[in-house]
Design a protein around this motif. Structure first.
Motif, PDB file in Angstrom:
ATOM      1  N   LEU A   1       0.834  -1.206   0.000  1.00  0.00           N
ATOM      2  CA  LEU A   1       0.000   0.000   0.000  1.00  0.00           C
ATOM      3  C   LEU A   1       0.868   1.255   0.000  1.00  0.00           C
ATOM      4  O   LEU A   1       0.567   2.237  -0.687  1.00  0.00           O
ATOM      5  CB  LEU A   1      -0.916  -0.016   1.225  1.00  0.00           C
ATOM      6  N   ASP A   2       1.949   1.237   0.756  1.00  0.00           N
ATOM      7  CA  ASP A   2       2.849   2.389   0.821  1.00  0.00           C
ATOM      8  C   ASP A   2       3.466   2.676  -0.548  1.00  0.00           C
ATOM      9  O   ASP A   2       3.551   3.832  -0.985  1.00  0.00           O
ATOM     10  CB  ASP A   2       3.959   2.106   1.846  1.00  0.00           C
ATOM     11  N   MET A   3       3.916   1.611  -1.213  1.00  0.00           N
ATOM     12  CA  MET A   3       4.563   1.782  -2.510  1.00  0.00           C
ATOM     13  C   MET A   3       3.581   2.222  -3.588  1.00  0.00           C
ATOM     14  O   MET A   3       3.979   2.826  -4.600  1.00  0.00           O
ATOM     15  CB  MET A   3       5.244   0.473  -2.922  1.00  0.00           C
ATOM     16  N   ALA A   4       2.301   1.923  -3.404  1.00  0.00           N
ATOM     17  CA  ALA A   4       1.302   2.293  -4.409  1.00  0.00           C
ATOM     18  C   ALA A   4       0.938   3.778  -4.345  1.00  0.00           C
ATOM     19  O   ALA A   4       0.414   4.328  -5.325  1.00  0.00           O
ATOM     20  CB  ALA A   4       0.043   1.434  -4.234  1.00  0.00           C
ATOM     21  N   MET A   5       1.179   4.440  -3.227  1.00  0.00           N
ATOM     22  CA  MET A   5       0.745   5.834  -3.087  1.00  0.00           C
ATOM     23  C   MET A   5       1.466   6.791  -4.054  1.00  0.00           C
ATOM     24  O   MET A   5       0.809   7.636  -4.672  1.00  0.00           O
ATOM     25  CB  MET A   5       0.911   6.281  -1.631  1.00  0.00           C
ATOM     26  N   PRO A   6       2.803   6.713  -4.241  1.00  0.00           N
ATOM     27  CA  PRO A   6       3.420   7.591  -5.251  1.00  0.00           C
ATOM     28  C   PRO A   6       2.853   7.346  -6.659  1.00  0.00           C
ATOM     29  O   PRO A   6       2.664   8.282  -7.441  1.00  0.00           O
ATOM     30  CB  PRO A   6       4.901   7.224  -5.174  1.00  0.00           C
ATOM     31  N   TRP A   7       2.594   6.091  -6.983  1.00  0.00           N
ATOM     32  CA  TRP A   7       2.022   5.748  -8.294  1.00  0.00           C
ATOM     33  C   TRP A   7       0.643   6.390  -8.458  1.00  0.00           C
ATOM     34  O   TRP A   7       0.353   7.013  -9.484  1.00  0.00           O
ATOM     35  CB  TRP A   7       1.937   4.233  -8.411  1.00  0.00           C
ATOM     36  N   ALA A   8      -0.218   6.275  -7.417  1.00  0.00           N
ATOM     37  CA  ALA A   8      -1.558   6.869  -7.495  1.00  0.00           C
ATOM     38  C   ALA A   8      -1.474   8.392  -7.581  1.00  0.00           C
ATOM     39  O   ALA A   8      -2.230   9.032  -8.327  1.00  0.00           O
ATOM     40  CB  ALA A   8      -2.386   6.448  -6.281  1.00  0.00           C
ATOM     41  N   ALA A   9      -0.536   9.000  -6.839  1.00  0.00           N
ATOM     42  CA  ALA A   9      -0.382  10.460  -6.884  1.00  0.00           C
ATOM     43  C   ALA A   9       0.050  10.910  -8.277  1.00  0.00           C
ATOM     44  O   ALA A   9      -0.442  11.917  -8.822  1.00  0.00           O
ATOM     45  CB  ALA A   9       0.625  10.907  -5.833  1.00  0.00           C
ATOM     46  N   GLY A  10       0.978  10.164  -8.896  1.00  0.00           N
ATOM     47  CA  GLY A  10       1.433  10.516 -10.240  1.00  0.00           C
ATOM     48  C   GLY A  10       0.326  10.419 -11.271  1.00  0.00           C
ATOM     49  O   GLY A  10       0.176  11.296 -12.139  1.00  0.00           O
ATOM     50  N   ARG A  11      -0.502   9.363 -11.194  1.00  0.00           N
ATOM     51  CA  ARG A  11      -1.601   9.215 -12.153  1.00  0.00           C
ATOM     52  C   ARG A  11      -2.644  10.310 -11.966  1.00  0.00           C
ATOM     53  O   ARG A  11      -3.239  10.803 -12.930  1.00  0.00           O
ATOM     54  CB  ARG A  11      -2.244   7.837 -11.973  1.00  0.00           C
ATOM     55  N   MET A  12      -2.855  10.719 -10.695  1.00  0.00           N
ATOM     56  CA  MET A  12      -3.817  11.780 -10.433  1.00  0.00           C
ATOM     57  C   MET A  12      -3.340  13.084 -11.063  1.00  0.00           C
ATOM     58  O   MET A  12      -4.115  13.806 -11.708  1.00  0.00           O
ATOM     59  CB  MET A  12      -4.018  11.952  -8.923  1.00  0.00           C
ATOM     60  N   VAL A  13      -2.056  13.405 -10.931  1.00  0.00           N
ATOM     61  CA  VAL A  13      -1.527  14.638 -11.509  1.00  0.00           C
ATOM     62  C   VAL A  13      -1.573  14.579 -13.035  1.00  0.00           C
ATOM     63  O   VAL A  13      -1.921  15.562 -13.711  1.00  0.00           O
ATOM     64  CB  VAL A  13      -0.093  14.893 -11.008  1.00  0.00           C
ATOM     65  N   ASP A  14      -1.236  13.442 -13.618  1.00  0.00           N
ATOM     66  CA  ASP A  14      -1.309  13.310 -15.071  1.00  0.00           C
ATOM     67  C   ASP A  14      -2.729  13.564 -15.577  1.00  0.00           C
ATOM     68  O   ASP A  14      -2.934  14.204 -16.624  1.00  0.00           O
ATOM     69  CB  ASP A  14      -0.863  11.916 -15.501  1.00  0.00           C
ATOM     70  N   THR A  15      -3.723  13.081 -14.833  1.00  0.00           N
ATOM     71  CA  THR A  15      -5.119  13.294 -15.221  1.00  0.00           C
ATOM     72  C   THR A  15      -5.479  14.765 -15.108  1.00  0.00           C
ATOM     73  O   THR A  15      -6.162  15.325 -15.973  1.00  0.00           O
ATOM     74  CB  THR A  15      -6.049  12.452 -14.337  1.00  0.00           C
ATOM     75  N   LEU A  16      -5.008  15.417 -14.033  1.00  0.00           N
ATOM     76  CA  LEU A  16      -5.324  16.838 -13.847  1.00  0.00           C
ATOM     77  C   LEU A  16      -4.741  17.698 -14.971  1.00  0.00           C
ATOM     78  O   LEU A  16      -5.338  18.714 -15.364  1.00  0.00           O
ATOM     79  CB  LEU A  16      -4.792  17.315 -12.493  1.00  0.00           C
ATOM     80  N   THR A  17      -3.585  17.326 -15.498  1.00  0.00           N
ATOM     81  CA  THR A  17      -2.974  18.130 -16.563  1.00  0.00           C
ATOM     82  C   THR A  17      -3.754  18.045 -17.873  1.00  0.00           C
ATOM     83  O   THR A  17      -3.514  18.855 -18.783  1.00  0.00           O
ATOM     84  CB  THR A  17      -1.526  17.669 -16.811  1.00  0.00           C
TER      85      THR A  17
END
Length: 596
Positions: free
Chosen positions: A50-66
């Motif tokens: 779960l810890d390792m998945a959080m940077p991945w989820a944050a990156g995908r969220m930012v990519d979507t926002l752009t």
């Protein structure tokens, strides 16, 4: 007299154990409850994922926002995943930690119990060489060291390594240069920490741990001897003595903490190196169009996660080393067997009429460099009263200790009721021998508990009867708490004569077939001595009795008197017979009469 703090020792010195040996000792307790350990490890792995998945989820969220508001539903979905991972991580860690707390509590208890049992099994020589306070400090410190080491390894260092390596591998798969740099920086950080701690911090920490132990021994020594300190008006001298030991500890621990502070500086410089390299490489890739803003956010988030784990890793490597140093003494105890062990096939002693036989026994104290007994042969018949007299160091006390198997003979054998004392369990043998020492050691418990120590299931009526027979009931009845009165450490609340009578009552209640009286009436006034002597006459009836005496008035009625000198029996016989011979006993008797 000059105080030599540097030369004081808290106990017998042993060779240092390696970190792996101490860690193996602690890990053996983890494996005692494999299912609970498996539960903890499983949920540790889930939380790592779960810890390792959080940077991945944050990156995908930012990519979507752009991409703009047109992808708002996807952005909210990634936001929900990002938040959900955080919530799930908190729940999983809670599920993991409760069994871990139980595992720690059980193992810390068992570790302390095992350490106490091992120390209790050590020889009288070992205990004579060790400060009791220092031994207590070692055991209690090791208990908390278990908690420190276990948390560091299982909860922090292990998960940190998996997360750091896992994130680096994830980056290698997407940006090989970034991932390899991350892996290199993590490896450099860990290797530098291990080198600095083992090379510089550990020796300093071992020194401060040894001085911490010395503080415990010095404090216990002074506090237990408080009566002597006060009687000589030596409070200031003892305070100066303790201040000398604590000053050594202060100087040592400051150097230890300084070393940890310097290592912490190196760690932060390495973290800055990782931060600069990781973010710089990702920005470089972004300028070339090979990384998205979300990738950069992933890198920044990954660094924040990695830096947190690396800081914890550095801190926990230091705490791990401290915990291993704190647990080293107990780990060494558990690797060192009792000096006088029970044989694997030892059977319980079967009490009989009380015959004692020394058959060509040889014995010498290892530290003295000379043998005390050589081919020593003696038979004490069942029910016989034998008195041992002679100068200090002639072998009287050693004779009794060998009967109890506090030491093993070097040659020959000692048999009690036809049983080799080396072939039976020590506890069962000693339960058949009641000892009243010259300086009885009482526990800081009630008088009733002290009297019943040899028979903890004794009824209050039996305890009182034993006290009456020892002429102790009257003074006990006058105490505010009666038989429930606490006697203080080593019985300091009682006078010498009162302590002696409690010990005699204990021997009455034990009702053992063999009785050892080591100057048992030496602390009594003349009138009380006569009363107790009469009571002891009844106690000795039908029992084999060994009397160690310097006051010859206490051995007149012995069936046989043995005059010891340098581990030999110089003379033996009855009182009147030995006086008529005009030998060593007669000379002792004449000195006694002259002193009277």
């Amino acid at each position: 007299m000059t105080e030599h703090y540097e030369d004081e020792d808290e106990g017998p010195r042993e060779r240092a154990l390696s970190n792996l040996q101490v860690l193996g000792f602690i890990a053996s307790f983890w494996l005692r409850r494999p299912w609970r350990l498996s539960w903890v490890v499983t949920f540790c792995l889930v939380s790592i994922g779960l810890d390792m998945a959080m940077p991945w989820a944050a990156g995908r969220m930012v990519d979507t926002l752009t991409q703009g508001p047109v992808l708002a539903p996807d952005a909210w979905r990634w936001w929900a995943i990002f938040i959900g991972l955080g919530v799930a991580l908190a729940i999983v860690r809670n599920i993991r930690d409760k069994p871990w707390c139980q595992l720690a509590a059980f193992n810390m208890k068992e570790m302390t119990d095992a350490g106490f049992a091992r120390v209790q099994a050590y020889s009288a020589d070992w205990h004579a060489d060790a400060f009791a306070g220092a031994t207590v400090r070692k055991l209690s410190r090791a208990m908390w060291a278990y908690d420190q080491v276990s948390d560091a390894v299982v909860m922090w260092i292990g998960p940190a390594l998996l997360v750091l390596v896992g994130l680096s591998v994830m980056m290698i798969l997407r940006w090989p240069m970034v991932g390899l740099f991350s892996l290199f920086a993590v490896g450099l950080f860990i290797a530098t920490n291990l080198f600095l701690i083992s090379r510089f911090a550990r020796p300093l920490n071992q020194r401060s741990v040894a001085l911490d132990t010395r503080i415990g021994g010095a404090l216990a020594d002074s506090i237990s001897g408080n009566a002597a300190v006060r009687s000589f008006g030596a409070e200031a001298r003892e305070e100066a003595r303790i201040a000398g030991v604590t000053s050594l500890w202060r100087d040592a621990v400051i150097r230890t903490w300084y070393s940890f502070t310097d290592i912490w500086l190196v760690q932060n410089l390495l973290l800055a190196f990782l931060q600069a390299g990781l973010t710089g490489l990702l920005i470089h890739l972004w300028t070339q169009g090979r990384a998205t803003p979300g990738d950069v956010v992933f890198g920044v988030t990954a660094f924040m996660l990695m830096s947190g784990y690396l800081r914890n890793l550095g801190d926990n490597i230091r705490m791990l080393q401290k915990g291993l140093d704190d647990a080293e003494d107990l780990a060494r105890y558990m690797r060192t067997g009792p000096q006088v062990p029970d044989r694997p096939d030892a059977r319980p002693f079967a009490p009989g009429p009380g015959e004692i036989v020394f058959d060509r026994a040889g014995f010498g104290y290892a530290k003295s460099g000379r043998r005390l007994f050589n081919d020593f042969t003696l038979q004490i018949r069942p029910g016989e009263r034998v008195a041992l007299v002679g100068p200090t160091g002639s072998g009287k006390s050693t004779f009794v200790k060998l009967i109890q198997r506090l030491y093993d003979v070097d040659s020959g054998a000692i048999r009690v009721d036809g049983q080799d004392v080396a072939a039976v369990t020590q506890a069962s043998l000693r339960r058949a021998i009641a000892v009243v020492p010259q300086d009885p050691a009482l526990f800081h418990r009630s008088i009733a508990e002290n009297i019943a120590y040899g028979r903890p299931d004794a009824t209050p009526e039996a305890i009182e009867m034993a006290a009456r027979r020892a002429r102790a009931h009257d003074f006990i009845a006058r105490l505010p708490g009666g038989y429930a009165t606490l006697v203080g450490e080593r019985g300091v609340k009682l006078s010498g004569g009162e302590r002696q009578r409690v010990a005699i009552a204990r021997a009455f209640l034990a009702d053992a077939p063999i009785l050892v009286l080591d100057e048992a009436t030496s602390s009594l006034d003349v009138e009380t001595e006569r009363e107790v002597q009469a009571a002891m006459e009844a106690l000795m009836e039908g029992r084999t009795t060994v009397i160690i005496a310097h006051r010859l008035s206490t051995v007149r009625n012995a069936d046989r008197i043995l005059v010891f000198e340098d581990g030999r029996i110089l003379e033996e016989g009855g009182h009147d017979e030995l006086v008529r011979r005009g030998g060593a006993y007669a000379r002792l008797h004449a000195v006694t009469l002259g002193a009277a």
